[in-house]
Enzyme design. Structure first.
Site, PDB file in Angstrom:
ATOM      1  N   GLN A 143       0.830  -1.201   0.000  1.00  0.00           N
ATOM      2  CA  GLN A 143       0.000   0.000   0.000  1.00  0.00           C
ATOM      3  C   GLN A 143       0.870   1.259   0.000  1.00  0.00           C
ATOM      4  O   GLN A 143       2.034   1.241   0.391  1.00  0.00           O
ATOM      5  CB  GLN A 143      -0.919   0.016   1.229  1.00  0.00           C
ATOM      6  CG  GLN A 143      -0.187  -0.058   2.557  1.00  0.00           C
ATOM      7  CD  GLN A 143      -1.098  -0.042   3.774  1.00  0.00           C
ATOM      8  OE1 GLN A 143      -0.671  -0.364   4.869  1.00  0.00           O
ATOM      9  NE2 GLN A 143      -2.339   0.343   3.616  1.00  0.00           N
ATOM     10  N   GLU A 180      -8.583   5.350   6.275  1.00  0.00           N
ATOM     11  CA  GLU A 180      -8.381   4.507   7.452  1.00  0.00           C
ATOM     12  C   GLU A 180      -8.112   5.299   8.723  1.00  0.00           C
ATOM     13  O   GLU A 180      -7.367   6.272   8.718  1.00  0.00           O
ATOM     14  CB  GLU A 180      -7.195   3.557   7.216  1.00  0.00           C
ATOM     15  CG  GLU A 180      -6.923   2.621   8.387  1.00  0.00           C
ATOM     16  CD  GLU A 180      -5.729   1.710   8.150  1.00  0.00           C
ATOM     17  OE1 GLU A 180      -5.493   0.822   8.985  1.00  0.00           O
ATOM     18  OE2 GLU A 180      -5.028   1.903   7.142  1.00  0.00           O
TER      19      GLU A 180
END
Length: 290
Positions: A111, A197
């Protein structure tokens, strides 16, 4: 996650690269822990898109096979403290990122993204990369982020143990990238992710006997109102390209834990909607949210 019928169009839902710089490591992890509320499928009333509840992710997840590239673009939003009167000391942040895997029994995660952070009341924006289970690492080279900048994030898996993470500030013409090689944890190449997130800060402490132990704390979020991933797409090894309109892209909504009258419950905090090749994450306003 689950599969559903492919649609030609999506309906809105209700609910120039520089050489990679040397980077420094930090004690942050944007981990693959989608600790969902019983990981139960919530469903969707409009087009039956699979939907899940999570305690730290909100966004879209596309399940498939042999993913090679995932990309998405967003605009740096104006951020503020989420709760009125909340102390400004400490770290308040959300991470905006794209990735491959990290869910559905694929714990390894490639990521890259940008933290939107308030530190002592001052907004800061920082690009980073990560190959979980390893730690998150900030790029040393600053991209000169400011509110309103267009940012593109891309991860490319060159194999199950190698890949490239790249972040571009389209407005400033700057970019950074990092190459992973010979990683011990293998990717499944089975999921493409576009996520906002509430990330986890991991710190190491020592007790009186000299033994070390790790402490994990989920950071308090900042308020970004809404954030949209545009040109959100993924490609596979055979050259196929899929975007957010694909009906197999699952919706992940973030729930927060609430304690009232000594009773614990969960309340929807961030909700995901889809439109063409975009994914939008928005705050759901509650009675204690501004």
């Amino acid at each position: 996650m689950k599969f559903s019928t492919t649609f030609v169009t999506c309906l809105a839902l209700a609910s120039g690269v520089k050489a990679a710089p040397v980077a420094t490591q930090r004690n942050g992890s944007h981990g693959a822990r989608v600790s969902a509320l019983a990981m139960s499928e919530l469903g969707d009333a409009v087009n039956d898109r699979p939907s899940w509840g999570s305690s730290n992710w909100s966004g879209g997840v596309l399940q498939g096979s042999d993913f090679r590239t995932v990309t998405g673009t967003f605009t740096i939003p104006n951020i503020t403290m989420l709760y009125p009167g909340e102390p400004t000391n400490g770290t308040h942040s959300v991470a905006v990122w794209v990735g491959i895997d990290g869910i559905h029994d694929c714990d390894t995660l490639l990521q890259t993204g940008v933290d939107l952070t308030m530190e002592k009341g001052i907004p800061k924006f920082k690009a980073w990369f990560e190959w979980i289970p390893g730690p998150s690492t900030d790029f040393d080279h600053e991209l000169g982020f400011s509110v309103g900048d267009s940012v593109t994030m891309t991860v490319t898996a060159t194999s199950k143990t190698g890949g490239i993470a790249m972040v571009e500030n389209n407005s400033k013409g700057t970019s950074v990238n990092h190459t992973f090689a010979n990683e011990t944890a293998e990717l499944c190449l089975a999921n493409a992710d576009w996520i906002v997130e509430r990330w986890t800060l991991i710190s190491t402490h020592q007790d009186d006997s000299g033994r070390s132990y790790r402490h994990s704390t989920q950071v308090s979020p900042v308020d970004f109102d809404t954030l949209t991933f545009t040109n959100a797409s993924a490609t596979t090894a055979n050259g196929s390209s899929l975007d957010a309109c694909n009906a197999r892209t699952e919706s992940v909504d973030l729930y927060e834990d609430v304690v009232k009258d000594n009773r614990s419950s969960s309340r929807l905090q961030m909700v995901t909607t889809f439109d063409d090749s975009s994914i939008t994450v928005s705050y759901v306003r509650g009675d204690h949210v501004k």
